[in-house]
Scaffold this motif. Structure first.
Motif, PDB file in Angstrom:
ATOM      1  N   LEU A  11      -3.250   8.710  -5.386  1.00 34.44           N
ATOM      2  CA  LEU A  11      -3.107   7.279  -5.642  1.00 34.44           C
ATOM      3  C   LEU A  11      -3.154   6.975  -7.138  1.00 34.44           C
ATOM      4  N   ARG A  12      -4.000   7.700  -7.856  1.00 31.50           N
ATOM      5  CA  ARG A  12      -4.067   7.501  -9.317  1.00 31.50           C
ATOM      6  C   ARG A  12      -2.726   7.796  -9.967  1.00 31.50           C
ATOM      7  N   VAL A  13      -2.013   8.802  -9.463  1.00 27.92           N
ATOM      8  CA  VAL A  13      -0.684   9.120 -10.001  1.00 27.92           C
ATOM      9  C   VAL A  13       0.314   8.036  -9.608  1.00 27.92           C
ATOM     10  N   LEU A  14       0.313   7.648  -8.343  1.00 31.85           N
ATOM     11  CA  LEU A  14       1.267   6.645  -7.866  1.00 31.85           C
ATOM     12  C   LEU A  14       1.093   5.309  -8.572  1.00 31.85           C
ATOM     13  N   LYS A  15      -0.137   4.972  -8.929  1.00 32.00           N
ATOM     14  CA  LYS A  15      -0.416   3.703  -9.620  1.00 32.00           C
ATOM     15  C   LYS A  15      -0.256   3.799 -11.138  1.00 32.00           C
ATOM     16  N   GLY A  16       0.044   5.001 -11.621  1.00 32.80           N
ATOM     17  CA  GLY A  16       0.225   5.172 -13.054  1.00 32.80           C
ATOM     18  C   GLY A  16      -1.059   5.260 -13.847  1.00 32.80           C
ATOM     19  N   GLU A  17      -2.197   5.495 -13.154  1.00 33.71           N
ATOM     20  CA  GLU A  17      -3.484   5.604 -13.844  1.00 33.71           C
ATOM     21  C   GLU A  17      -3.676   6.970 -14.484  1.00 33.71           C
ATOM     22  N   THR A  18      -2.930   7.953 -14.020  1.00 33.65           N
ATOM     23  CA  THR A  18      -2.941   9.279 -14.614  1.00 33.65           C
ATOM     24  C   THR A  18      -1.572   9.887 -14.425  1.00 33.65           C
ATOM     25  N   THR A  19      -1.288  10.941 -15.163  1.00 35.03           N
ATOM     26  CA  THR A  19       0.008  11.612 -15.077  1.00 35.03           C
ATOM     27  C   THR A  19      -0.170  12.992 -14.487  1.00 35.03           C
ATOM     28  N   ALA A  20       0.666  13.349 -13.540  1.00 32.95           N
ATOM     29  CA  ALA A  20       0.596  14.676 -12.934  1.00 32.95           C
ATOM     30  C   ALA A  20       0.964  15.732 -13.971  1.00 32.95           C
ATOM     31  N   LYS A  21       0.194  16.810 -13.995  1.00 30.36           N
ATOM     32  CA  LYS A  21       0.422  17.898 -14.945  1.00 30.36           C
ATOM     33  C   LYS A  21       1.330  18.956 -14.331  1.00 30.36           C
ATOM     34  N   GLU A  22       1.896  19.781 -15.208  1.00 28.78           N
ATOM     35  CA  GLU A  22       2.729  20.902 -14.760  1.00 28.78           C
ATOM     36  C   GLU A  22       1.897  22.170 -14.815  1.00 28.78           C
ATOM     37  N   TYR A  23       1.988  22.969 -13.791  1.00 30.71           N
ATOM     38  CA  TYR A  23       1.226  24.234 -13.693  1.00 30.71           C
ATOM     39  C   TYR A  23       1.931  25.318 -14.503  1.00 30.71           C
ATOM     40  N   ALA A  41       0.834  -1.198   0.000  1.00 26.67           N
ATOM     41  CA  ALA A  41       0.000   0.000   0.000  1.00 26.67           C
ATOM     42  C   ALA A  41       0.873   1.254   0.000  1.00 26.67           C
ATOM     43  N   TYR A  42       0.381   2.289  -0.661  1.00 23.37           N
ATOM     44  CA  TYR A  42       1.064   3.582  -0.680  1.00 23.37           C
ATOM     45  C   TYR A  42       0.612   4.423   0.513  1.00 23.37           C
ATOM     46  N   ASN A  43       1.546   5.123   1.147  1.00 22.48           N
ATOM     47  CA  ASN A  43       1.244   6.042   2.239  1.00 22.48           C
ATOM     48  C   ASN A  43       1.110   7.459   1.689  1.00 22.48           C
ATOM     49  N   ILE A  44      -0.083   8.029   1.835  1.00 19.92           N
ATOM     50  CA  ILE A  44      -0.394   9.332   1.256  1.00 19.92           C
ATOM     51  C   ILE A  44      -0.851  10.266   2.365  1.00 19.92           C
ATOM     52  N   LEU A  45      -0.192  11.413   2.488  1.00 19.50           N
ATOM     53  CA  LEU A  45      -0.604  12.424   3.455  1.00 19.50           C
ATOM     54  C   LEU A  45      -1.425  13.494   2.730  1.00 19.50           C
ATOM     55  N   THR A  46      -2.622  13.768   3.241  1.00 19.02           N
ATOM     56  CA  THR A  46      -3.513  14.756   2.639  1.00 19.02           C
ATOM     57  C   THR A  46      -3.676  15.939   3.583  1.00 19.02           C
ATOM     58  N   ILE A  47      -3.762  17.145   3.012  1.00 16.76           N
ATOM     59  CA  ILE A  47      -3.803  18.373   3.804  1.00 16.76           C
ATOM     60  C   ILE A  47      -4.882  19.290   3.254  1.00 16.76           C
ATOM     61  N   ILE A  80       6.393  19.799   3.387  1.00 14.77           N
ATOM     62  CA  ILE A  80       6.435  18.476   4.011  1.00 14.77           C
ATOM     63  C   ILE A  80       7.015  17.448   3.049  1.00 14.77           C
ATOM     64  N   ALA A  81       6.630  17.529   1.782  1.00 10.85           N
ATOM     65  CA  ALA A  81       7.136  16.580   0.779  1.00 10.85           C
ATOM     66  C   ALA A  81       8.652  16.703   0.620  1.00 10.85           C
ATOM     67  N   ASP A  82       9.172  17.930   0.674  1.00  8.03           N
ATOM     68  CA  ASP A  82      10.623  18.122   0.564  1.00  8.03           C
ATOM     69  C   ASP A  82      11.345  17.416   1.710  1.00  8.03           C
ATOM     70  N   GLU A  83      10.786  17.518   2.921  1.00  3.98           N
ATOM     71  CA  GLU A  83      11.405  16.859   4.074  1.00  3.98           C
ATOM     72  C   GLU A  83      11.283  15.339   3.962  1.00  3.98           C
ATOM     73  N   ALA A  84      10.182  14.874   3.361  1.00  5.88           N
ATOM     74  CA  ALA A  84       9.972  13.432   3.216  1.00  5.88           C
ATOM     75  C   ALA A  84      10.704  12.851   2.016  1.00  5.88           C
ATOM     76  N   GLY A  85      11.130  13.721   1.085  1.00  7.20           N
ATOM     77  CA  GLY A  85      11.817  13.254  -0.110  1.00  7.20           C
ATOM     78  C   GLY A  85      10.892  12.669  -1.160  1.00  7.20           C
ATOM     79  N   VAL A  86       9.654  13.199  -1.234  1.00  5.66           N
ATOM     80  CA  VAL A  86       8.665  12.707  -2.205  1.00  5.66           C
ATOM     81  C   VAL A  86       8.068  13.895  -2.956  1.00  5.66           C
ATOM     82  N   GLU A  87       7.156  13.609  -3.874  1.00  6.38           N
ATOM     83  CA  GLU A  87       6.502  14.662  -4.639  1.00  6.38           C
ATOM     84  C   GLU A  87       5.306  15.232  -3.873  1.00  6.38           C
TER      85      GLU A  87
END
Length: 355
Positions: free
Chosen positions: A343-355, A2-8, A116-123
């Motif tokens: 989760l859709r991004v982590l599973k490859g079901e969609t691609t994150a866009k650039e702003y 399972a993926y660990n996802i923090l939501t804010i 928080i993501a920078d400290e965790a080393g994730v996106e």
């Protein structure tokens, strides 16, 4: 695994934080902020370091290791208009939200998520912010060229509920025509045409149906007269449109459950009448969006906190059941919607866009 996802999800007087393992919510924290604490900051952006530290302290106290996270996703704020989807929090987004044209607590969602993501080393991500704009050209035009219509609505929950319904009927969201209604302090009614919201109302500023805190569409000439009557300053007029309008103005209450289960149940005829009138107003806008979809409506979906109240749902159903099947998904669902998008991004079901 399972993926660990923090939501804010930052709000005006609280910050909601939840940890998900895939779509299972394993921890939720509601961090309240008093009016006195908020008042010490000149702007919403000035609250960033303070709110961030409160979150970090709470996560540490609950034994949540940032290094265990796979992604962090925050509620999107009042940026420039963008199409729906999941967006990576980059420098351009941070710049726009650090010095926004409009103040709103949701502007902090991406900023906190990035730190928080920078400290965790994730996106870090956001998804479907209120400024999602997929309007067809005609929907942008009002009767005055100086006043184009804007798309500001409950995009996060509306899109998530639309996708949930699509899964239930085993059809792609991109093939469905839906009218989705989010009912909270403000109410947005939207036409979802094959995965895009081609028409909606500006729920932030009080456009659309009457709501607990929104005046909704008003008699134009009388509104002009009110603005120049000398009774109100500009800011007071805006507050009447969004904040002190709707049920608040008529019955001095923005709580639908209280109006129904306490006041109306004890014989308050005005409370019952205004609840019915608000639902009637919503039904009219559903009909409008059904026309936008040329009558080809697969379903009407009711969501948001007010959707817990049958007294409102039943009136809407009575007026609109001839248009299409109606399904009810009560609740705001914002933290769950954020987790689902990450989760859709982590599973490859969609691609994150650039702003």
């Amino acid at each position: 695994m399972a993926y660990n996802i923090l939501t804010i999800n930052p709000g005006s007087t609280s910050t909601k934080v939840a940890l998900f393992q895939d779509m299972e919510q394993v921890k939720v924290l509601k961090l309240s902020h008093s009016a006195e604490e908020i008042a010490q900051f000149a702007s919403v952006a000035d609250q960033l370091d303070w709110r961030l530290q409160i979150i970090l302290d709470a996560l540490k106290a609950d034994g949540i290791d940032l290094k265990s996270l796979d992604a962090v996703i925050g509620r999107g704020g009042l940026m420039r208009p963008i199409e729906g989807g999941v967006y990576r929090v980059g420098e351009a987004m941070i710049a726009d939200l650090s010095a926004p044209k409009r103040q709103h607590a949701s502007n902090l969602g991406a900023l906190i998520a990035r730190r928080i993501a920078d400290e965790a080393g994730v996106e870090a991500y956001i998804a479907d912010p209120v400024v999602v704009d997929e309007l067809q050209d005609m929907a942008r035009v009002s009767g005055l060229k100086e006043l184009p219509r804007r798309s500001i609505f409950h995009a996060l929950n509306q899109k998530a509920i639309a996708r949930r319904y699509a899964k239930e009927v085993n059809r792609p969201y991109e093939e469905l025509n839906l009218v989705v209604v989010h009912m909270g302090g403000g109410i947005s009614v939207s036409a979802h045409y094959q995965g895009r919201v081609i028409d909606t109302n500006n729920a932030l500023d009080g456009d659309g149906p009457m709501a607990p805190e929104r005046a909704g569409c008003l008699p134009a000439g009388d509104l002009v007269d009110l603005c120049f009557s000398g009774k109100y300053e500009k800011g007071e007029i805006k507050k009447l449109l969004a904040g002190k309008g709707g049920l608040v103005d008529h019955v001095n209450c923005n709580n639908v459950q209280e109006l129904n289960e306490v006041r109306a149940a004890n014989g308050d005829a005005e409370a019952r009448f205004m609840l019915d009138t608000m639902a009637y107003s919503v039904a009219k806008y559903i009909g409008e969006m059904a026309v936008v979809l040329k009558g080809k409506v697969d379903a009407i979906l009711l969501t948001g906190g007010i959707a817990w109240n049958d007294c409102v749902n039943d009136v809407i159903i009575d007026y609109c059941k001839f248009l299409a099947p109606i399904k009810i998904y009560p609740g705001e669902n914002e933290l769950e919607s954020l987790a689902e998008n990450a989760l859709r991004v982590l599973k490859g079901e969609t691609t994150a866009k650039e702003y």
